[in-house]
Design an enzyme around this catalytic site. Sequence first.
Site, PDB file in Angstrom:
ATOM      1  N   ASN A  80      -7.671   7.253 -46.593  1.00  0.00           N
ATOM      2  CA  ASN A  80      -8.495   6.665 -45.541  1.00  0.00           C
ATOM      3  C   ASN A  80      -9.620   7.645 -45.221  1.00  0.00           C
ATOM      4  OD1 ASN A  80      -7.536   8.595 -43.608  1.00  0.00           O
ATOM      5  ND2 ASN A  80      -5.774   7.276 -43.148  1.00  0.00           N
ATOM      6  N   LEU A  81     -10.538   7.242 -44.376  1.00  0.00           N
ATOM      7  CA  LEU A  81     -11.729   8.063 -44.126  1.00  0.00           C
ATOM      8  C   LEU A  81     -11.356   9.418 -43.541  1.00  0.00           C
ATOM      9  CD1 LEU A  81     -14.803   8.263 -44.195  1.00  0.00           C
ATOM     10  CD2 LEU A  81     -14.848   7.212 -41.915  1.00  0.00           C
ATOM     11  N   HIS A  82     -10.393   9.438 -42.622  1.00  0.00           N
ATOM     12  CA  HIS A  82      -9.979  10.709 -42.021  1.00  0.00           C
ATOM     13  C   HIS A  82      -9.398  11.640 -43.080  1.00  0.00           C
ATOM     14  CE1 HIS A  82      -8.255  13.611 -39.254  1.00  0.00           C
ATOM     15  NE2 HIS A  82      -7.067  13.423 -39.822  1.00  0.00           N
ATOM     16  N   GLU A  83      -8.530  11.110 -43.931  1.00  0.00           N
ATOM     17  CA  GLU A  83      -7.933  11.928 -44.991  1.00  0.00           C
ATOM     18  C   GLU A  83      -8.997  12.432 -45.960  1.00  0.00           C
ATOM     19  OE1 GLU A  83      -3.618   9.579 -45.084  1.00  0.00           O
ATOM     20  OE2 GLU A  83      -5.301   8.899 -46.324  1.00  0.00           O
ATOM     21  N   ASP A 128      -0.389   0.809 -46.793  1.00  0.00           N
ATOM     22  CA  ASP A 128       0.638   0.374 -47.745  1.00  0.00           C
ATOM     23  C   ASP A 128       0.254  -0.953 -48.381  1.00  0.00           C
ATOM     24  OD1 ASP A 128       2.086   2.592 -46.970  1.00  0.00           O
ATOM     25  OD2 ASP A 128       3.399   1.486 -45.608  1.00  0.00           O
TER      26      ASP A 128
END
Length: 473
Positions: free
Chosen positions: A194-197, A263
């Site tokens: 995701n963007l944060h990761e 998921d």
Amino acid sequence: MKLTLPRYDQAPVLVVGDVMLDRYWHGGTSRISPEAPVPVVRVEQIEDRPGGAANVALNIAALGAPALLVGVTGEDEAADSLTDSLAAAGVEAHFQRIEDQPTIVKLRVMSRHQQLLRMDFEEPFNTDAAAMAREVEALLAGVKVLVLSDYGKGALQNHQVLIQAARKKGIPVLADPKGKDFSIYRGASLITPNLHEFETIVGGCADEAELVSKGAKLMRELELGALLVTRGEHGMTLLRPEHAPLHLPARAREVFDVTGAGDTVISTLAASIAAGEELPNAVALANLAAGIVVGKLGTAAISAPELRRAVQREEGSERGVLSLDQLLIAIEDARAHGEKIVFTNGCFDILHAGHVTYLEQARAQGDRLIVAINDDASVSRLKGPGRPINAVDRRMAVLAGLGAVDWVVSFAEDTPERLLKQVQPDVLVKGGDYGIDQVVGADIVQAYGGEVRVLGLVENSSTTAIVEKIRNK
């Protein structure tokens, strides 16, 4: 790109990763505790759902694809619940069950569809990495895609061993990454942060151009086949070497709960790639699937019919001219939302004011109106030589443009009886001055509890009269 739903039943996928049990305590809240300023929840229902890698496998199975799962649990009641739930869903689970260590459980306390509290029960696992690698290598022979579902809980100890084992067999590897070191996913076919990761690894991105630039650099450094960054309400961005970036907007109609959305993305991607879809199409399907699942409460799976309906909406077949198969799916969706289905039929050769008024009246009998029209051969049999004036595709297009009409479908027989048996509308409507017992198909509809209604015709409105008037000029 034109989206279609692939055949998932011949697309086996192996998921390896951190399995967990998502447990929900549901209850009502009507007072504050006298012991502390917290609500008192009277627990009325306890619900267990597979979570983490188990939810990925569950989503794959829900689409109709064979799903295999390798993970680690304790030797406890939570592991039994997980095993039973997965078996009931058709997931083939292979668990290392470790004594004296608990299965990971995430307990959520819910009231009125709101999450009040989450409690995590977990300890680091002492995984037998060599035994897991042997298990995975043995199972790879029967699958088309490998998914690494990494939550950083310890089930995945040596990512490279698994990635290289799959690559040697020509099996794509998809990884849902976690942590601050993405080098462990080197050589994967696709990773889906995701963007944060993603920004944790590459740094903040001021705009899409910077995201694309940093993503391309990450792909080169890690020798990735592709990178998919999920961006919440901003959709997804797919990056591939030697290809232009593909930006897909979010498709959620209503965001209710984002639990498990990642998921759903990787499970739909994996099943679609295993079924032979090209990556851009697989990503588009995953984007639609994510839009569905965030409209559900808690960790949830989506089914193939749900995804098929979303594809139909995307392709513009939610309304208008449909095939019979498309119509049946659209009806299923409408009924799932409590809508009443109205059905009428006719030749509708030259549309006139009487038709428009009649169709508006028919639409008022329910929530969705199906107009079934005779194809050209059946019109000719019924009306004689020289008819129809307009070919069936033109007649259908005109009807589909009316605001009162939801769906238009054609049939080849002289009567719509076969169609009525398949569609089973709630209300069958005909225009005329005759009794219900004279309506073709009335017996079919009444036999399953449907209604038959006869509406009056608009005076001085007749296709036959219009045709004769034109011919006599």
